[in-house]
Design an enzyme around this catalytic site. Sequence first.
Site, PDB file in Angstrom:
ATOM      1  N   SER A   1      -2.907  -2.327   4.668  1.00 16.77           N
ATOM      2  CA  SER A   1      -3.424  -0.950   4.698  1.00 16.77           C
ATOM      3  C   SER A   1      -4.829  -0.791   5.266  1.00 16.77           C
ATOM      4  CB  SER A   1      -3.236  -0.261   3.364  1.00 16.77           C
ATOM      5  OG  SER A   1      -4.052  -0.516   2.405  1.00 16.77           O
TER       6      SER A   1
ATOM      7  N   ASP B   1      -0.862   3.878  -0.282  1.00 21.79           N
ATOM      8  CA  ASP B   1      -1.978   3.134   0.319  1.00 21.79           C
ATOM      9  C   ASP B   1      -3.339   3.794   0.096  1.00 21.79           C
ATOM     10  OD1 ASP B   1       0.067   1.528   1.077  1.00 21.79           O
ATOM     11  OD2 ASP B   1      -0.069   1.937   3.218  1.00 21.79           O
TER      12      ASP B   1
HETATM   13  C1  GLA Z   1       3.551   1.371   4.123  1.00 23.99           C
HETATM   14  C2  GLA Z   1       3.312   2.839   3.809  1.00 23.99           C
HETATM   15  C3  GLA Z   1       3.385   3.101   2.315  1.00 23.99           C
HETATM   16  C4  GLA Z   1       4.646   2.512   1.687  1.00 23.99           C
HETATM   17  C5  GLA Z   1       4.849   1.070   2.143  1.00 23.99           C
HETATM   18  C6  GLA Z   1       6.163   0.516   1.674  1.00 23.99           C
HETATM   19  O1  GLA Z   1       2.521   0.608   3.639  1.00 23.99           O
HETATM   20  O2  GLA Z   1       2.071   3.254   4.297  1.00 23.99           O
HETATM   21  O3  GLA Z   1       3.293   4.471   2.055  1.00 23.99           O
HETATM   22  O4  GLA Z   1       5.750   3.304   1.941  1.00 23.99           O
HETATM   23  O5  GLA Z   1       4.780   0.950   3.546  1.00 23.99           O
HETATM   24  O6  GLA Z   1       6.178   0.376   0.304  1.00 23.99           O
END
Ligand code: GLA
Length: 424
Positions: A153, A199
């Site tokens: 993230s 995230d």
């Molecule tokens: C990405 C997205 C999140 C979530 C994950 C899977 O990180 O940004 O919102 O959906 O994938 O859990």
Amino acid sequence: MRSPNLQRSSGSKEIWPFNCSVPHVSEAALRALESARGDAESRGDIMLVQAPGRVNLIGEHTDYNGGHALPMATGYAIGVAARRRVGAHHRALSLNYQEETSVLPGGGPEATPHGRWSAYVAGMLQEMERAGRRLRPLSLHICGDIPSGAGLSSSAALCVATGMVVDAIASGCSTPVGMALRAQRVEHEWAKVRCGIMDPLACLLARPGHALLLDCGRLKWHHVPVKLGEVEFVLIDSGVRRKLGATGYNERRQECADALRCLQQSRPKLRHLCDASESDLPDLGGGMHWMRAAHVVRENVRVLAAARALEKCEWEVLGRLMVQSHRSLRDLYQVSCPELDCLVDAALEVPGVLGARMTGGGFGGCTINLVASSAVERLCIEVAERYREVFGCEARTMVLGASLQAGRVAPIPGESFHDLPHGS
Ligand code: GLA
């Protein structure tokens, strides 16, 4: 299954804890500060903030289905140092990419390539302006050490840090949910990824030494202490980089929406797919919609069980849940890839490894491993060897040590921090 006692976040009564200093300042923030100090075009005080990247321990693809997730902050972060500049518009400088961009007021997502660092910054500045934070032009110096595109993230941390720096300068007091929703909109509109809210909430709310049990449907959370020592969490990076917008991520989200609509025919009050139960699943037949929903419903149950296991240091239970989660993501949700499967299988062959799974959106990025402390070195060596044999490339291993916290970094010795006047 009862969920643990989650705090309710309630609009204006919410506390915004990010205007106080963070206990640990990241390297990235210090480098951003250094760069702002040397900026000849800007002047006055420097506002410095940081936001950590997150790793999700379990609860994948549940957030946009109104379910639970269990992320934790990492020791990697993005730092943003802001200073007033002379000129007509904001200027952002990325130390990582050695690139500079001007952010013109009113420029929309079309003007910026999707998923580039500058799109997140421009998008967030616009979101903050829409929220009433009016600012005279700023120079933003940005530095991060969160590996980008690795499912940790980095983009949410960039959005959140940009939003926090603006809020701090404009004496705003956004709520965590308000700020997270803005960051999510930036992902949707500027990066074209229809992601959930996990995230940005994780980047904003995670505390050192704790995982964050999030209920993404009700927007409640609870900090779960993580007592490492006997065991460690180890991240292993496959090196496979894919932008989520170019994978099956948006497609999965649509498939879940279709599955929900189908279940709502017999249960009109069902709000989220995660609120469905095992007994609802046969209504979806046995095809693709059943597979997606079966993953989502069972994963959501696993998260609550994992949070309890984490709290009680029941490491074997937690490890088993992580392995089930990976298999479900691989077979039912189909968001893993051969590289991630190889890393998980190789890890599980190492004595002392209790659990391993992919983390984040999938299609590449990292695995998270739960390992007895005595087995960490062997895990790193043996998995790297197997990965080299099969794919001919290196897998980077990182022990998740002390995690960082989002917030304003002040004061730094030798630097004076004074808010610029409101609306300046
Ligand atoms: C990405 C997205 C999140 C979530 C994950 C899977 O990180 O940004 O919102 O959906 O994938 O859990």
